[in-house]
Design an enzyme around this catalytic site. Structure first.
Site, PDB file in Angstrom:
ATOM      1  CB  CYS A  24      22.943  37.596 -10.613  1.00  0.00           C
ATOM      2  SG  CYS A  24      21.876  37.950 -12.019  1.00  0.00           S
ATOM      3  CG  HIS A  33      20.914  39.064 -15.682  1.00  0.00           C
ATOM      4  ND1 HIS A  33      20.506  38.411 -14.539  1.00  0.00           N
ATOM      5  CD2 HIS A  33      20.180  40.207 -15.736  1.00  0.00           C
ATOM      6  CE1 HIS A  33      19.569  39.122 -13.928  1.00  0.00           C
ATOM      7  NE2 HIS A  33      19.350  40.219 -14.631  1.00  0.00           N
ATOM      8  CG  ASP A  67      18.070  34.301 -16.506  1.00  0.00           C
ATOM      9  OD1 ASP A  67      17.905  35.222 -17.328  1.00  0.00           O
ATOM     10  OD2 ASP A  67      19.068  34.216 -15.778  1.00  0.00           O
ATOM     11  N   GLY A  89      24.173  33.920 -16.626  1.00  0.00           N
ATOM     12  CA  GLY A  89      25.621  33.986 -16.517  1.00  0.00           C
ATOM     13  C   GLY A  89      26.210  32.979 -15.559  1.00  0.00           C
ATOM     14  CB  SER A  90      25.593  32.175 -11.995  1.00  0.00           C
ATOM     15  OG  SER A  90      24.184  32.233 -12.014  1.00  0.00           O
TER      16      SER A  90
END
Length: 332
Positions: free
Chosen positions: A87, A89, A248, A253-254
């Protein structure tokens, strides 16, 4: 029972960091810890993530003892369905949190925080100015394009083209215009329905594999994009719908890592070129490919993704013995 937490958000996406109340996790590797928490302590995830303390789209992080040499801390990620493998974020928020809480020695102008995630070691770089932690960027595990230019017949939508890429988790990537959707015009609900339909179809029909561990080989969700994959100075928008139709608020991020891997594999971005990725809430992450790599048989990249995280509160949660709803519930 008392659970204590620190709440943060990265680009609008919440992160509830558990600071107390969990028992010791009797396992060795990070994936074994993930399995133990899933099989034996899932009631605590529901208390923290679900109503009345959380909500359908809440996200959490449980810090555990690291196993990898050189790791400053290790983390298990949790959400409305279970436990993810990466993850971004959360990494951004945890980078700042680690500096602020003294989990690593503070260095100016950049403090490095080595974070062990279920997918592997993630290196966060935290900007520090006048002793205060600020923006965070990270380099994750090797990311790669798993399946390119695929197509699936989706009931109600017709033939949908997609890629599948790995950025610490596997995502399907698809242009939202194929579904008749447009950012700024259609409802979030419309994007969720389209993304969920594709995810469920591919989970049933498209087997995945990962060279490191079978526990990493699952489709985490679908990212619908604006189709602006080729490099430009302008921002490209996307929405990530993951786990059990969870949305989200950040660019993910991923997910940005996975998009960068797909873009590079298709010749749409070169090493060192920086893109801006914008979320459904309008928040932005930076992203670039720093180098090429290998992930088993796959040509891969190392991507750098950056953003900012902010504190939103601290809390202490309890569950009274006769409070059945207090154990957690969801209405959506």
């Amino acid at each position: 029972m008392t659970l204590t937490v620190v709440d943060m958000h990265t680009g609008g996406e919440p992160l509830r960091i558990v600071t107390g109340g969990y028992p010791k996790i009797p396992a060795v590797t990070i994936l074994e810890k993930r399995a133990y928490v899933r099989d034996h302590l899932d009631h605590l995830r529901k208390i923290l993530m679900f109503e009345p303390r959380g909500h359908y789209d809440m996200y959490g992080a449980l810090l555990v003892e690291p196993d990898l040499p050189g790791a400053d801390l290790a983390v298990l990620f949790m959400h409305n369905e279970g436990y993810s493998t990466m993850c971004g974020h959360a990494i951004v928020a945890l980078g700042r949190y680690a500096v602020d809480e003294g989990l690593v020695a503070r260095q100016q102008p950049v403090t490095t925080v080595n974070i062990e995630a279920p997918c592997g070691l993630v290196v966060a770089s935290v900007e520090v100015q006048d002793g205060k932690a600020g923006a965070v960027s990270f380099e994750s595990v090797a990311a790669f394009l798993f399946a390119r230019d695929q197509e699936s017949e989706l009931p109600g939508f017709g033939a949908i083209g997609f890629d599948i890429a790995y950025g610490g988790a596997f995502y399907a990537l698809a242009d939202c215009r194929q579904f008749g959707l447009e950012f700024g015009k259609n409802r979030v609900r419309d994007f969720v329905d389209a993304a969920t339909a594709l995810t469920e179809k591919l989970k049933a029909e498209f087997p995945l594999s990962h060279p490191d561990h079978a526990d990493l080989a699952f489709l985490y969700g679908t990212i619908l994009t604006d189709g602006r994959d080729a490099f430009s100075d302008g921002a490209t928008k996307n929405i990530c719908v993951f786990a059990e139709a969870q949305v989200d608020r950040s660019p993910t991020g991923s997910g940005v890592t996975a998009r960068l891997a797909a873009m590079h594999a298709k010749g749409e971005i070169a090493i060192g070129q920086a893109r801006t990725f914008e979320s459904i809430a309008g928040s932005r992450f930076s992203g670039s490919v720093t180098q090429t790599a290998k992930a088993g048989p796959h040509d891969a990249v190392i991507a750098r993704v950056g953003g900012r995280a902010y504190y939103s509160g601290r809390a202490e949660f309890i569950v009274e013995p006769d409070d059945e709803l207090g154990k957690g519930f969801l209405l959506r």
